[in-house]
Scaffold this active site. Structure first.
Site, PDB file in Angstrom:
ATOM      1  N   ARG A 154      12.134   2.227   2.940  1.00  0.00           N
ATOM      2  CA  ARG A 154      11.931   0.779   3.030  1.00  0.00           C
ATOM      3  C   ARG A 154      12.989  -0.027   2.277  1.00  0.00           C
ATOM      4  O   ARG A 154      12.988  -1.259   2.340  1.00  0.00           O
ATOM      5  CB  ARG A 154      10.542   0.423   2.500  1.00  0.00           C
ATOM      6  CG  ARG A 154      10.415   0.597   1.007  1.00  0.00           C
ATOM      7  CD  ARG A 154       8.986   0.633   0.479  1.00  0.00           C
ATOM      8  NE  ARG A 154       8.064  -0.303   1.051  1.00  0.00           N
ATOM      9  CZ  ARG A 154       6.745  -0.284   0.797  1.00  0.00           C
ATOM     10  NH1 ARG A 154       6.258   0.646  -0.023  1.00  0.00           N
ATOM     11  NH2 ARG A 154       5.947  -1.160   1.334  1.00  0.00           N
TER      12      ARG A 154
ATOM     13  N   ASP B 185      -7.886   0.082   1.498  1.00  0.00           N
ATOM     14  CA  ASP B 185      -7.712  -1.116   2.323  1.00  0.00           C
ATOM     15  C   ASP B 185      -8.971  -1.379   3.150  1.00  0.00           C
ATOM     16  O   ASP B 185      -9.392  -2.529   3.325  1.00  0.00           O
ATOM     17  CB  ASP B 185      -6.511  -0.961   3.246  1.00  0.00           C
ATOM     18  CG  ASP B 185      -5.222  -0.711   2.484  1.00  0.00           C
ATOM     19  OD1 ASP B 185      -5.086  -1.214   1.351  1.00  0.00           O
ATOM     20  OD2 ASP B 185      -4.351  -0.004   3.032  1.00  0.00           O
TER      21      ASP B 185
END
Length: 319
Positions: free
Chosen positions: A108, A260
């Site tokens: 990333r 999450d």
């Protein structure tokens, strides 16, 4: 489209999920999926019956188009997503050594999402929401991402929007002292803080759930929810604290994304007007359902599925 009740932002990436267990050097085939803590929560809340919005910067590439179309297909509002030519869409690979040892490798650095900045925030968009949800991942991606997270909190507070925060610490990205300083500063400005127990111990220097909760409540946080994994969750608000047991799961397929899912369940419960104990129980249920499915978002349930799950006897809830 219904009014947007929850807004979140942060990096979402293409996930390459191995077709078999073992070290990645022996894996030949992968399944292409998506994942990202914030978009996971947005999709989870959307499936539980509430309109969610998510935005980020995505690379002007096929992976970015895949991420955007996948999230949009879930009904999540993506109208504020920015396509950026300066960097690619991030990637990550899961490595499943066994069911309890799932490792993640990220690619990333320099991604499009790392160019997020306060200039990307639309105040009129943010202030329409009931809840703004942030994680501790975005502030570590770049200085401009950190500024964007802090500015979003400021806008939300100024406009009476509830702010939810999951520290979601990526220890490999943070300097320890920076993590404590930055994440505690953000947490102190939020209404709801949802760390894992070890994260909370790291951030506060406290050990017990009660002492950890007292620390955050004294900073002005309204509700502290500690994720205790297989044991369940503990929450504290002013004048009340409670342990909410987990739902037993016989077969953990993929634990990544459970936190999450938990956050999505808690926030959806609060958006429904439920009390904290009911909302945390919903979070526990969603987390238990997520770990039984391969992938970050594939196991996030629709609300009617959770209702059926909750109606089953305790001995049967994993089936």
């Amino acid at each position: 489209m219904n009014p947007i009740e929850l807004i979140t932002f942060g990096e979402s990436m293409v996930l390459f999920n191995p077709g078999k267990a073992g070290a990645l050097r022996y894996v030949q085939h992968f399944h292409k999926q998506i994942g990202g803590a914030e978009s996971n929560v947005a999709i989870g809340v959307q499936r539980l019956g509430h309109q969610a919005g998510w935005f980020s910067r995505l690379g002007n590439d096929e992976f970015g188009k895949f991420v955007l179309s996948t999230i949009r297909a879930e009904g999540v509002d993506t109208s504020k997503v920015i396509v950026d030519d300066r960097g690619p869409t991030g990637l990550y690979f899961k490595e499943k050594r066994n069911k309890r040892d799932v490792r993640v490798t990220y690619y990333r650095k320099g991604s499009a999402a790392s160019f997020l900045s306060p200039d990307d925030l639309d105040e009129s968009y943010l202030k329409q929401a009931t809840c703004l949800h942030l994680t501790g991942i975005t502030p570590v991606l770049s200085p401009t991402c950190r500024s964007a997270a802090l500015e979003a909190v400021r806008i939300a507070r100024q406009n009476g929007v509830m702010v939810s925060f999951d520290p979601n610490i990526r220890y490999t990205l943070w300097n320890s002292s920076d993590a404590k300083t930055t994440l505690c500063a953000i947490a102190s400005q939020c209404d709801v803080v949802m760390p894992g127990l070890q994260e909370a111990q790291f951030l506060t220097g406290k050990e017990s759930p009660r002492d950890i909760s007292s620390y955050f409540l004294e900073q002005g946080v309204s509700a502290v929810i500690l994720k205790l994994g297989e044991q369940g969750a503990y929450f504290a608000v002013k004048g009340h604290e409670q342990f909410v047991p987990a739902f037993p799961v016989d077969d953990v397929v993929d634990p990544v994304g459970a936190g999450d899912g938990f956050a999505a369940g808690v926030l959806a419960g609060r958006l429904k007007g439920w009390d904290w104990d009911e909302a945390v129980r919903l979070g526990n249920a969603v987390g238990a359902m997520v770990v039984q499915t391969d992938g970050d978002v594939e196991g996030l349930p629709a609300f009617e599925e959770v209702e059926r799950f909750l109606q089953k006897p305790a001995a049967d809830v994993s089936r």
